[in-house]
Every structure is written in structure tokens, then in C-alpha cells.
Design a protein around this motif. Structure first.
Motif, PDB file in Angstrom:
ATOM      1  N   GLU A  70       0.831  -1.202   0.000  1.00  0.00           N
ATOM      2  CA  GLU A  70       0.000   0.000   0.000  1.00  0.00           C
ATOM      3  C   GLU A  70       0.867   1.254   0.000  1.00  0.00           C
ATOM      4  O   GLU A  70       1.771   1.391   0.819  1.00  0.00           O
ATOM      5  CB  GLU A  70      -0.924   0.012   1.221  1.00  0.00           C
ATOM      6  CG  GLU A  70      -1.911   1.177   1.207  1.00  0.00           C
ATOM      7  CD  GLU A  70      -2.875   1.127   2.383  1.00  0.00           C
ATOM      8  OE1 GLU A  70      -3.682   2.056   2.511  1.00  0.00           O
ATOM      9  OE2 GLU A  70      -2.806   0.167   3.171  1.00  0.00           O
ATOM     10  N   VAL A 116      -3.759   4.183   4.419  1.00  0.00           N
ATOM     11  CA  VAL A 116      -5.155   4.587   4.593  1.00  0.00           C
ATOM     12  C   VAL A 116      -5.780   3.938   5.820  1.00  0.00           C
ATOM     13  O   VAL A 116      -6.495   4.593   6.593  1.00  0.00           O
ATOM     14  CB  VAL A 116      -5.968   4.237   3.320  1.00  0.00           C
ATOM     15  CG1 VAL A 116      -7.469   4.329   3.598  1.00  0.00           C
ATOM     16  CG2 VAL A 116      -5.601   5.173   2.176  1.00  0.00           C
ATOM     17  N   GLU A 120      -7.609   5.713   9.019  1.00  0.00           N
ATOM     18  CA  GLU A 120      -8.997   5.356   9.365  1.00  0.00           C
ATOM     19  C   GLU A 120      -9.131   5.071  10.859  1.00  0.00           C
ATOM     20  O   GLU A 120     -10.044   5.573  11.526  1.00  0.00           O
ATOM     21  CB  GLU A 120      -9.406   4.098   8.596  1.00  0.00           C
ATOM     22  CG  GLU A 120     -10.321   4.339   7.433  1.00  0.00           C
ATOM     23  CD  GLU A 120     -10.690   3.031   6.751  1.00  0.00           C
ATOM     24  OE1 GLU A 120     -11.269   3.115   5.671  1.00  0.00           O
ATOM     25  OE2 GLU A 120     -10.388   1.946   7.284  1.00  0.00           O
ATOM     26  N   SER A 138     -14.649   5.336   7.165  1.00  0.00           N
ATOM     27  CA  SER A 138     -13.884   4.782   6.051  1.00  0.00           C
ATOM     28  C   SER A 138     -13.174   5.924   5.326  1.00  0.00           C
ATOM     29  O   SER A 138     -13.712   7.024   5.197  1.00  0.00           O
ATOM     30  CB  SER A 138     -14.783   4.014   5.079  1.00  0.00           C
ATOM     31  OG  SER A 138     -15.701   4.887   4.453  1.00  0.00           O
ATOM     32  N   THR A 140     -10.897   6.742   1.767  1.00  0.00           N
ATOM     33  CA  THR A 140     -10.397   6.297   0.472  1.00  0.00           C
ATOM     34  C   THR A 140      -9.627   7.442  -0.179  1.00  0.00           C
ATOM     35  O   THR A 140      -9.911   8.612   0.081  1.00  0.00           O
ATOM     36  CB  THR A 140     -11.537   5.854  -0.464  1.00  0.00           C
ATOM     37  OG1 THR A 140     -12.465   6.926  -0.618  1.00  0.00           O
ATOM     38  CG2 THR A 140     -12.249   4.635   0.090  1.00  0.00           C
ATOM     39  N   LYS A 142      -9.226   9.555  -3.142  1.00  0.00           N
ATOM     40  CA  LYS A 142      -9.995   9.920  -4.335  1.00  0.00           C
ATOM     41  C   LYS A 142      -9.082  10.283  -5.493  1.00  0.00           C
ATOM     42  O   LYS A 142      -9.338   9.932  -6.652  1.00  0.00           O
ATOM     43  CB  LYS A 142     -10.915  11.099  -3.993  1.00  0.00           C
ATOM     44  CG  LYS A 142     -11.888  11.486  -5.086  1.00  0.00           C
ATOM     45  CD  LYS A 142     -12.805  12.597  -4.607  1.00  0.00           C
ATOM     46  CE  LYS A 142     -13.802  12.986  -5.686  1.00  0.00           C
ATOM     47  NZ  LYS A 142     -14.709  14.074  -5.212  1.00  0.00           N
ATOM     48  N   PRO A 165      -6.227   1.721  -6.243  1.00  0.00           N
ATOM     49  CA  PRO A 165      -5.388   1.406  -5.081  1.00  0.00           C
ATOM     50  C   PRO A 165      -4.419   0.250  -5.307  1.00  0.00           C
ATOM     51  O   PRO A 165      -3.278   0.295  -4.878  1.00  0.00           O
ATOM     52  CB  PRO A 165      -6.415   1.070  -3.991  1.00  0.00           C
ATOM     53  CG  PRO A 165      -7.617   1.861  -4.384  1.00  0.00           C
ATOM     54  CD  PRO A 165      -7.644   1.864  -5.878  1.00  0.00           C
TER      55      PRO A 165
END
Length: 255
Positions: A70, A116, A120, A138, A140, A142, A165
Motif C-alpha cells: 500500500e 489509509v 482510518e 472509512s 479512500t 480519491k 489502489p
């Protein structure tokens, strides 16, 4: 008639060139050495034209990724923060140059450099501490400058694209509109900056689709270049030459 004869001669030359292309193979393409010998680690011999660029069998994940899975949040990224059943707290926010985002009630939260899922959890704990019972948050990404990939060469829509992602080489080719008519699916190069080292690896997409080779992960900052097939280019030129000759012949018959 003389014009038609000239065109027929041109077609003969085109056919000859096509046959020659089919029987000729070149060990290099645009200065990229084929089958460069691998050495210890991931670095191989420097490639012609760029002493800093090295070809490797497989590209390592960028060191800044969390375990190679990630890409962390970066300044200028736009995040979508959603708080379940609390619409006033849900919004799109941009990470400022200092790496922070500003959220209702809890104020500034450091976001840059974190995966991420970590962000969170921190936002969830912050809202649970003083404001909400059992918040469900949540996050994300964008839009992210760190997730842009350049796709060039023999694809239908070359350009710079925003990666999802998790994206593979096959996904990247699809973003570029797929292979062009003259693409060589066995000559797909992926360039990547790993620390101070510039690396490139060669991939055969036909082998990947057949399950004979793993579908590599593509990261932001990568450059994917699809090379052309000399055979396909020659065949395309042959088709065009035959088409021109056929049209000219029909015109001659009409006359």
C-alpha cells in the motif's frame, strides 16, 4: 498503365521487406539490451545509453510502500472521509503541504506518510473519544499524485493515468486502451525509480495471460512502455501498399 506498373513494383518491394522483417530479429530495441546478465541483488549490467538504468528480471516494490502492498498518503492527495450515518462529518478533504487534513470537531489530523487503514483507525478513535459512540469511518484516496502512471508506446490511448489502489500490469495496459495493432505483447517494459536506482524489467503479457508468469504490481511513478513488432509494422505497411495498388488498379480499369 505506367502508374499501375509502378505501384505493382512498389508492392513487390513491400512484400520483400515484409519477408526480410519476418526472418530478421534484433537483440536490442531503442537501446534496451535483451537478456542483460543479472548480478547479485537486483541490479544487472548498465544498459546502453543510460549508465544509471539497469535491467532486472523482476522489479522490487518501492521502499516507501507499507510492506510493498500500500502506497502511503502524500501531500496534495484528495481523501474521501465517510462517517456512517453522520453526513455532516463526511466530506472530501485535501492533504495540505504540511501533511495534515482538517476535519469537523477533531481539527487537524496528520495524514501524510500513513497507510489509509492507519488513518482510518486514528480518525475513528478521535471521534469515539469525545463525540460519537461506535463510529464507523472509512477513508479512500480519491485522487493521488503519487498514484499516477505513464503509459506510452504502442497502446491505443497513451497518457498519464490515475491508478486504482492496487493495479497490475494488465490493468495498466487496459487504462491505456489496450495494445495497438502493431504492438509486441512480448516487449512491455516497466521503468521504476527505487531509491536512487533506476530499474527496468521486461514482461511478456502473453505469458502473464496464460498464467506462465505473475502479473506484476504497478505503482505510482512507474512508466510502462509497449514496443512495436517489426513484423506487424511490416505487415501493416504491406496491407496499406496493397490497398493503394488495388485502388489504383480499379481506377485504371475504369479509365
Amino acid at each position: 498503365m505506367a502508374g499501375c506498373k509502378t505501384l505493382r513494383i512498389a508492392v513487390v518491394f513491400a512484400v520483400s521487406a515484409f519477408i526480410a522483417a519476418c526472418n530478421t530479429s534484433s537483440p536490442t530495441d531503442m537501446g534496451i539490451a535483451q537478456g542483460a546478465p543479472a548480478s547479485s541483488g537486483y541490479a544487472s549490467a548498465a544498459l546502453p545509453g543510460d549508465a544509471d538504468l539497469r535491467q532486472v528480471p523482476e522489479l522490487p516494490a518501492p521502499p516507501e510502500t507499507a510492506g510493498g502492498t500500500e502506497v502511503p498518503i502524500a501531500p496534495s492527495d484528495t481523501l474521501e472521509v465517510f462517517v456512517f450515518q453522520v453526513s455532516d462529518l463526511s466530506r472530501a478533504v485535501q492533504v495540505d503541504p504540511s501533511g495534515n487534513i482538517n476535519l469537523p470537531l477533531i481539527g487537524n489530523v496528520q495524514a501524510a506518510g500513513k497507510p489509509v487503514r492507519v488513518l482510518e483507525q486514528e480518525i475513528t478513535r478521535a471521534y469515539a473519544r469525545n463525540y460519537l459512540q461506535n463510529p464507523q469511518v472509512s477513508v479512500t484516496i480519491k485522487e493521488s499524485s503519487s498514484r499516477r502512471v505513464t503509459i506510452d508506446g504502442e497502446v491505443n490511448k497513451a497518457g498519464v493515468y490515475q491508478l486504482p489502489p492496487t493495479a497490475s500490469l494488465i490493468d495498466a495496459i487496459a487504462l491505456g486502451g489496450g495494445f495497438s495493432k502493431v504492438a509486441d505483447t512480448g516487449k512491455v517494459y516497466v521503468f521504476r525509480q527505487v531509491g536512487r536506482q533506476k530499474l527496468v524489467a521486461l514482461y511478456d503479457v502473453a505469458q502473464i495471460r496464460a498464467g506462465k508468469r505473475a502479473n506484476p504490481r504497478i505503482y505510482g511513478g512507474d512508466v510502462v512502455v509497449v514496443f512495436s513488432s517489426s513484423n506487424k509494422v511490416a505487415f501493416q505497411n504491406l496491407k496499406e501498399a496493397l490497398g493503394v495498388a488495388s485502388s489504383a488498379s480499379r481506377i485504371g480499369v475504369g479509365l
